[in-house]
Design a protein around this motif. Structure first.
Motif: not given
Length: 177
Positions: A159-177, A150-157
């Protein structure tokens, strides 16, 4: 005056449960014999009823016709939606007789019971850890393989588990695109 005819019942020879139609008795009998005459043409998994096969086929097609009116989550089977709704109202009607802990679904209670009896149905061949669900074992095996699908579409990081990617995606919400 129209006269109602008396209802005819067909009893199960094994457990005595009665049915008002022979077709229902025949379907029920399969619970005792293990007969599964309806097979999936994609993966070969077999089912005792045609309706169970039709629901299963939705896994392959991606069809999820049952939608939660509260959160919009979709499900392949109406029973899954029924139990999902309980997560919104916090209803947990399935209670453990040993420790009084409650669960929203019968499956969650069954999984919990492995804690008490210690006989896990799925075991990791690498480390021996036990799991109540095959999905949990599959996710666990990603830790041993090092696979991170599971790759983050924003930063490329990765993850083994989709739930961890979803948690990670929240870190991008406060940042501008």
């Amino acid at each position: 005056m129209k006269r109602c005819r008396e209802r005819t019942w067909w009893p199960c020879d094994v457990c005595g449960k009665r049915f008002d139609r022979p077709s229902l008795l025949k379907r029920h009998t399969r619970t005792h014999t293990g007969e599964k005459p309806h097979a999936c043409d994609v993966c070969g998994k077999a089912f005792s009823t045609s309706s169970s096969l039709n629901t299963h086929r939705r896994i392959h097609s991606g069809e999820k016709p049952h939608q939660c009116k509260i959160c919009g989550k979709r499900f392949t089977a109406s029973s899954n939606l029924y139990y999902h709704r309980m997560t919104h109202n916090k209803e947990k009607p399935h209670k453990c007789d040993l420790c009084s802990k409650s669960f929203p679904t019968p499956g969650d209670l069954r999984s919990h019971m492995y804690i008490h009896n210690g006989s896990w149905p799925y075991r990791c061949e690498v480390c021996g850890r036990g799991f109540s669900k095959q999905t949990n074992l599959k996710n666990h095996m990603l830790l041993h393989s090092g696979d991170k699908p599971h790759d983050c579409p924003r930063c490329g990081k990765k993850f083994a588990l989709l739930c961890n990617l979803k948690t990670h995606m929240k870190t991008h919400e406060s940042k501008s695109p």
